[in-house]
Write a protein that holds these residues in place. Structure first.
Motif, short mmCIF file in Angstrom:
data_model
loop_
_atom_site.label_atom_id
_atom_site.label_comp_id
_atom_site.label_asym_id
_atom_site.label_seq_id
_atom_site.Cartn_x
_atom_site.Cartn_y
_atom_site.Cartn_z
N ASN A 396 4.34 -16.60 -14.84
CA ASN A 396 3.83 -18.13 -14.00
C ASN A 396 4.39 -19.52 -15.04
OD1 ASN A 396 2.14 -16.96 -12.58
ND2 ASN A 396 1.17 -15.74 -14.49
N GLY A 397 5.49 -19.25 -16.18
CA GLY A 397 6.08 -20.42 -17.19
C GLY A 397 6.13 -19.30 -17.99
N PRO A 398 6.94 -20.37 -20.17
CA PRO A 398 6.80 -19.82 -21.02
C PRO A 398 5.61 -19.84 -22.02
CG PRO A 398 8.20 -21.63 -20.16
CD PRO A 398 7.55 -21.73 -19.04
N ASP A 399 4.76 -20.78 -21.67
CA ASP A 399 3.26 -20.75 -21.84
C ASP A 399 1.97 -20.65 -21.71
OD1 ASP A 399 4.45 -22.58 -24.23
OD2 ASP A 399 5.29 -24.14 -22.93
N GLN A 400 1.91 -19.82 -20.43
CA GLN A 400 1.01 -19.48 -19.57
C GLN A 400 1.09 -18.13 -19.71
OE1 GLN A 400 -0.79 -21.63 -17.13
NE2 GLN A 400 0.34 -23.70 -18.84
N PRO A 401 -0.47 -17.60 -19.47
CA PRO A 401 -0.84 -16.19 -19.34
C PRO A 401 0.92 -15.41 -18.48
CG PRO A 401 -2.98 -17.35 -19.31
CD PRO A 401 -1.39 -18.12 -18.88
N GLY A 402 1.15 -14.32 -18.35
CA GLY A 402 1.37 -14.28 -17.85
C GLY A 402 0.52 -12.06 -17.20
N VAL A 403 1.46 -11.61 -16.79
CA VAL A 403 1.08 -10.44 -15.07
C VAL A 403 2.11 -9.34 -15.43
CG1 VAL A 403 -0.40 -9.76 -13.06
CG2 VAL A 403 -1.13 -12.28 -14.11
N MET A 404 1.29 -8.28 -15.77
CA MET A 404 2.34 -6.91 -15.32
C MET A 404 1.88 -6.42 -14.12
SD MET A 404 2.73 -6.08 -19.96
CE MET A 404 5.17 -5.41 -18.94
N CYS A 405 2.13 -5.47 -13.47
CA CYS A 405 1.79 -4.47 -12.87
C CYS A 405 2.49 -3.55 -12.75
CB CYS A 405 2.54 -4.99 -11.33
SG CYS A 405 1.33 -3.31 -10.06
N LEU A 406 1.50 -2.67 -14.20
CA LEU A 406 2.26 -1.07 -14.83
C LEU A 406 2.32 -0.36 -14.25
CD1 LEU A 406 0.02 -1.67 -18.50
CD2 LEU A 406 2.76 -2.61 -18.00
N SER A 407 2.16 -0.39 -12.76
CA SER A 407 1.99 0.75 -11.94
C SER A 407 1.67 1.21 -10.76
CB SER A 407 1.28 1.67 -12.28
OG SER A 407 1.32 2.95 -11.46
N TYR A 408 2.51 0.75 -9.35
CA TYR A 408 2.74 0.77 -8.28
C TYR A 408 2.88 1.85 -7.60
CZ TYR A 408 2.16 -1.45 -3.77
OH TYR A 408 2.58 -2.16 -1.95
N THR A 409 2.37 2.50 -6.87
CA THR A 409 2.16 4.11 -6.40
C THR A 409 1.98 4.57 -5.16
OG1 THR A 409 0.36 4.74 -7.35
CG2 THR A 409 2.26 4.51 -8.90
N TRP A 410 2.23 5.16 -4.75
CA TRP A 410 2.13 5.60 -2.70
C TRP A 410 2.01 7.04 -3.49
CZ3 TRP A 410 1.57 1.43 0.07
CH2 TRP A 410 2.35 0.85 -0.22
N ASN A 411 0.98 7.74 -1.99
CA ASN A 411 0.54 8.65 -1.21
C ASN A 411 0.52 9.86 -2.87
OD1 ASN A 411 0.64 8.26 0.95
ND2 ASN A 411 3.00 8.61 1.56
N ASP A 412 1.05 11.06 -3.34
CA ASP A 412 0.72 12.19 -3.98
C ASP A 412 1.01 10.89 -5.10
OD1 ASP A 412 0.72 13.78 -2.21
OD2 ASP A 412 2.84 14.53 -2.93
N ASP A 413 1.30 10.38 -5.49
CA ASP A 413 1.81 9.50 -7.24
C ASP A 413 0.23 8.77 -7.02
OD1 ASP A 413 4.24 9.52 -7.75
OD2 ASP A 413 5.53 8.44 -6.34
N SER A 414 0.26 8.14 -5.77
CA SER A 414 -1.37 7.46 -6.05
C SER A 414 -2.65 8.18 -6.46
CB SER A 414 -1.40 6.53 -4.84
OG SER A 414 -2.50 6.70 -4.78
N LEU A 415 -2.02 9.56 -5.50
CA LEU A 415 -3.26 10.46 -5.98
C LEU A 415 -4.05 10.71 -7.90
CD1 LEU A 415 -3.77 12.71 -2.94
CD2 LEU A 415 -4.94 10.88 -3.58
#
Length: 548
Positions: A396-415
């Motif tokens: 969101n910019g060098p001096d702004q908080p960032g956001v990390m999606c540390l994990s995005y999973t589907w089906n068996d990986d989601s379970l």
């Protein structure tokens, strides 16, 4: 003519190639209802993108939508802001939108929402991509930076599509809106491939004769990431996405995509029929907002009685139903007469994909710091065969908080993480990411608690989106065409009813089918110069496969 000289790709779906975007922007409008029907109350069950599209357009036509919502407006367009940092947003559901989704962008433009490129792997605006497979780590800016086997896989996929799925003919016909060619080629492919899984399609292609190539493709894929969780699904599901460019050239909505449905709730159209200028869905519903969750629906007194969690019941001449169709089986007491037996069978057979996400807020986008030893970004958008699967970084910019999606999973990986709390998921993921990024102290940059979602355990959803298994085309056809078969005012819509589940475009286009159906139900019609989806149904109807 080269591809570059052709018109752009759009999500013109080959099963039913109706140009919804052109219908929407036509100056004649979507239709009219008789004067004595103006102000008629129409129930809209569900306040997601489908429900609010239907409600907004019916309001513009002079009807009075009554929206019911079990949780919050937005559905799976759910944006969660982190405490003390409202600009830092976690997109729990939909988060990236293909530029080919022209009906969706009709509403994005209507509301004046900003967009910017989504940081997909190897996308032009993604600063860095990291691929981690079988313990090997590869850093890349473009596909050419990856080892030769990855390019071989990309070439194999292109060859399989060209030789066995008529990629060029289909994409050209979609660009040119050549309905005759689309129907001719796609109807044949549906007949040939309905019983074929995505894995079966790859395995049958000489280009993918190597198991290693199929494995690599499953882990990394091309476009928005890996595909192996789709391997059991019908290959037709995949081909629709590829033909229409739905898996590439994605945009995000800064500040969160939930602004889109909420924006429709508050938007005041310039020239609404019947209603005074300044009318909006929010104004119509007043301070109390949407009605609570629907608990029962039954046919009564020539209409449909809808009863909600407050105990209130009302009979409507038309009901637009937008939630996941499984909620008809267990969350809502339903009159069996709402649907035909064949349609109930299709509801029962609907297959849903699961999905989980974990997000954290960071003090800043530290991943853009350059490693002094390598000169590379500290981290990049990451694809891995370990439990995290996909890691996305939002700057969101060098001096702004960032956001990390540390994990995005589907089906068996989601379970694998479904029974874990957000905090427990974080403790599982950080050591896994440390193996990919040794020496990077991710934890030191995390601010506050993680947030997480598992869509298959969300009571109003029970899955991320529908995905047909091989042999389920007939069931999907029954659900999609229900808006034509329904004579008594009950209309199914939503992305799981569409041919492109998981895409907001499908939610919008099926909502527009329902709008056309409601107008017809109340004695109205689309303009002669701007016929609606039902007016052209006989010409565009999805191919009907034999049942016996």
């Amino acid at each position: 003519m080269t591809t570059a000289e052709l018109p752009p790709l759009t999500m013109l779906i080959p099963d039913f190639p109706f140009s919804y975007d052109e219908w929407l922007r036509h100056p004649a409008g979507l239709g009219t209802v008789p004067a004595d029907r103006l102000g008629t109350r129409v129930a809209i069950v569900g306040g997601g993108m489908a429900g609010l599209t239907a409600a907004y357009e019916l309001m513009r036509l002079g009807l009075r939508p009554i929206v019911y919502e079990a949780e919050q407006l937005g559905g799976r367009l759910r944006s969660v802001s982190f405490p003390e940092a409202p600009t830092a947003v976690a997109e729990m559901g939909a988060m990236r939108f293909p530029i080919s989704a022209r009906s969706l962008f009709h509403y994005v433009d209507l509301l004046g929402l900003p967009t910017r490129p989504f940081p997909n792997p190897l996308a032009p605006d993604t600063p860095a991509t990291v691929v981690h497979l079988n313990g090997d780590v590869h850093h890349a800016r473009t596909a050419d930076d990856l080892p030769a086997p990855y390019q071989e896989v990309a070439d194999a996929w292109e060859k399989a599509l060209t030789e066995h799925a008529e990629l060029f003919a289909m994409s050209t016909a979609i660009r040119e809106r050549d309905v005759a060619t689309l129907k001719s080629v796609w109807n044949r492919l549906v007949t040939e491939l309905d019983d074929t899984s995505f894995w079966g399609f790859l395995a049958a292609s000489p280009a993918f004769r190597s198991f290693r190539h199929r494995e690599l493709f499953g882990q990394v894929g091309f476009g928005s990431g890996g595909w192996d969780t789709d391997f059991p699904n019908s290959v037709l599901e995949i081909l629709r996405v590829v033909y229409t460019g739905a898996d590439t050239d994605h945009m995000l909505i800064p500040g969160g995509c939930q602004q889109l449905p909420r924006g429709l709730w508050h938007h005041r159209p310039d020239r609404p029929a019947h209603w005074p200028k300044g009318t909006s869905l929010a104004v119509m519903h007043g301070e109390q907002g949407p009605r609570p969750a629907v608990t029962s629906m039954r046919r009564r007194d020539g209409g449909i009685e809808v009863r909600d969690a407050s105990g209130r019941g009302e009979v409507f001449q038309a009901v637009v139903f937008t939630p996941h169709v499984w909620t008809l089986l267990n969350r809502i007491e339903c009159d069996p007469a709402l649907l035909s037996l064949d349609q109930w069978t299709a509801v029962e057979r609907t297959h849903y994909m699961g999905s989980s996400k974990v997000f954290v807020r960071t003090d800043r986008p530290f991943w853009r710091d350059l490693d002094p030893a390598t000169g590379r970004d500290t981290m990049g958008m990451t694809l891995t065969d370990r439990i995290a699967r996909g890691v996305y970084l939002f700057d969101n910019g060098p001096d702004q908080p960032g956001v990390m999606c540390l994990s995005y999973t589907w089906n068996d990986d989601s379970l694998k993480v479904a029974t874990l709390s957000a905090a427990e998921r974080l403790e599982v993921l950080l050591p896994q990411l440390a193996a990919i990024y040794p020496g990077v102290d991710i934890r030191s940059h995390i601010v506050g608690d993680p947030v997480a979602v598992t869509w298959e355990t969300e009571p109003s959803f029970m899955g991320a989106f529908r995905a047909n298994l091989p042999g389920q085309y007939r069931y999907q056809r029954r659900l999609f065409t229900q808006f034509m078969d329904e004579p008594d005012g009950f209309f199914l819509c939503g992305d799981d009813v569409s041919w492109t589940a998981g895409f907001a475009e499908g939610a919008i286009t099926t909502a527009l089918n329902a709008v056309w159906g409601v107008v017809r139900r109340l004695g109205g019609a689309a303009p002669a110069g701007n016929p609606g989806p039902g007016d052209l149904f006989d010409r565009l109807a999805p191919v009907e496969l034999p049942y016996s």
